[in-house]
Design a protein around this motif. Structure first.
Motif: not given
Ligand code: GUN
Length: 263
Positions: A42, A48, A50, A53, A120, A122, A232, A234
Motif C-alpha cells: 500500500h 492491502f 480490495e 466494491r 468498498t 479491503i 474508496f 484515489y
C-alpha cells in the motif's frame, strides 16, 4: 487515552516511501499470508487487497460542480464540513501509475464523479518489515475490524477545526486539533478494540505493536478489514504533509507523531 505510553515506534520506521517495485523480504509465514490473500504493497505502508466494491452506485455526497478552487486543488465535503486536497503535489509518479481512472475521456469522468460505489472493503496488513500506515485522510467514513495481531491508531480531529476549509494554503486561526489514540487488539479486558470507526476528514496513522510472548521474526502482524462508505477513490485520499501537521498540532504533539508521516 492518557494511560497509554508515549507514541513511539515499536519496530523501526521506514526510511523511504514504499518502493512498489521491490517489496520487502518477509519471513515465510507472512510471505505465505501475503500470497494467499493476494496482498499488494500500500502507498501508505503495509499491504492491502480490495476484497469488495459494491457495484451499486449512489450519488457522490462529496461532489460539487465548483469543486476546483485552484490549480491542482479539489474541495471536498466530508460529513462534518469542507476540506481540500492538493493531490497532484503529493502523489509520486508511481502512485499516479496506480490510479485506475486516468486516461478516461472527460465526459465519462464527470458522470463518474457524480456517483460513487456504495462501499468498498479491503484487507490491510502491517508487518515488522512494513510496520506503519502513514498519516492520511479519506473523505469517506471507515469501519475497521480486527482479525489478527495488535496495533496502535492515532487520529487527528482536523475536521473539527477546519469546518469550511476550502483552500490548501493553511489551517484557519490558532486553533489546534485534538489527538486521539487507542490500541487495537484481542485483549478487550484491557480496553483493546476489536472494531473502530474513523469519520471522513480526520487524519489517521497506525503502527504495529507486539502481541506479547511472540519471538522476534515470529510476529503475526496486524491484519484487519476496512470498509469505506461511500467506496474508496484515489481522489478522496489525501496524505498529510509536514506543514499541515505542524499547523494542526502544538509543537510537543507534532514532535510525538512526526515519525508517522509518509517518507
Ligand atoms: N487502493 C489503494 N488504496 C486503497 C484503499 O485504501 N482502499 C481501496 N478500496 N482501494 C485502494
Amino acid at each position: 487515552d492518557p494511560s497509554l505510553p508515549p507514541l513511539k515506534p515499536h519496530y523501526p520506521p521506514p526510511q523511504n516511501a514504499p518502493d512498489l517495485s521491490s517489496p520487502p523480504q518477509e519471513p515465510p509465514h507472512l510471505a505465505s499470508l501475503i500470497k494467499t490473500l493476494n496482498l499488494q504493497q500500500h502507498i501508505e505502508g503495509g499491504y492491502f487487497v480490495e476484497t469488495d466494491r459494491d457495484p451499486w452506485r449512489i450519488p457522490n455526497p462529496f461532489y460539487r460542480a465548483d469543486a476546483t478552487t485552484a490549480p491542482n486543488t479539489t474541495t471536498f465535503y466530508t460529513s462534518t464540513g469542507a476540506v481540500s486536497a492538493d493531490l497532484s503535489a503529493q502523489l509520486t509518479d508511481q502512485d499516479k501509475a496506480q490510479k485506475p481512472e486516468e486516461g478516461k475521456e472527460k465526459e465519462g469522468e464527470e458522470d463518474k464523479a457524480k456517483t460513487r460505489n456504495a462501499s468498498t472493503t479491503i484487507h490491510y496488513l502491517l508487518t515488522p518489515q512494513s510496520p506503519q500506515g502513514a498519516w492520511h485522510r479519506n473523505r469517506g467514513r471507515t469501519i475497521h475490524t480486527l482479525h489478527k495481531g495488535r496495533g496502535r491508531y492515532v487520529i487527528i480531529h482536523a475536521d473539527e477545526i477546519m469546518p469550511s476549509y476550502d483552500s490548501h494554503y493553511g489551517v484557519a486561526g490558532d486553533r489546534k486539533a485534538k489527538i486521539e489514540t487507542f490500541v487495537v487488539g484481542h485483549d478487550t479486558e484491557r480496553g483493546e478494540r476489536l472494531q473502530w470507526i474513523v469519520e471522513g476528514g480526520k487524519y489517521k496513522a497506525s503502527f504495529l505493536l507486539p502481541v506479547g510472548d511472540e519471538k522476534e521474526g515470529e510476529e503475526e502482524g496486524l491484519l484487519i478489514s476496512e470498509t469505506v462508505v461511500p467506496g474508496f477513490e484515489y481522489e478522496d485520499h489525501d496524505f498529510m504533509r509536514v506543514e499541515r501537521l505542524e499547523a494542526l498540532l502544538r509543537k510537543e504533539q507534532a514532535d510525538e507523531v512526526r515519525w508517522l508521516l509518509r517518507r
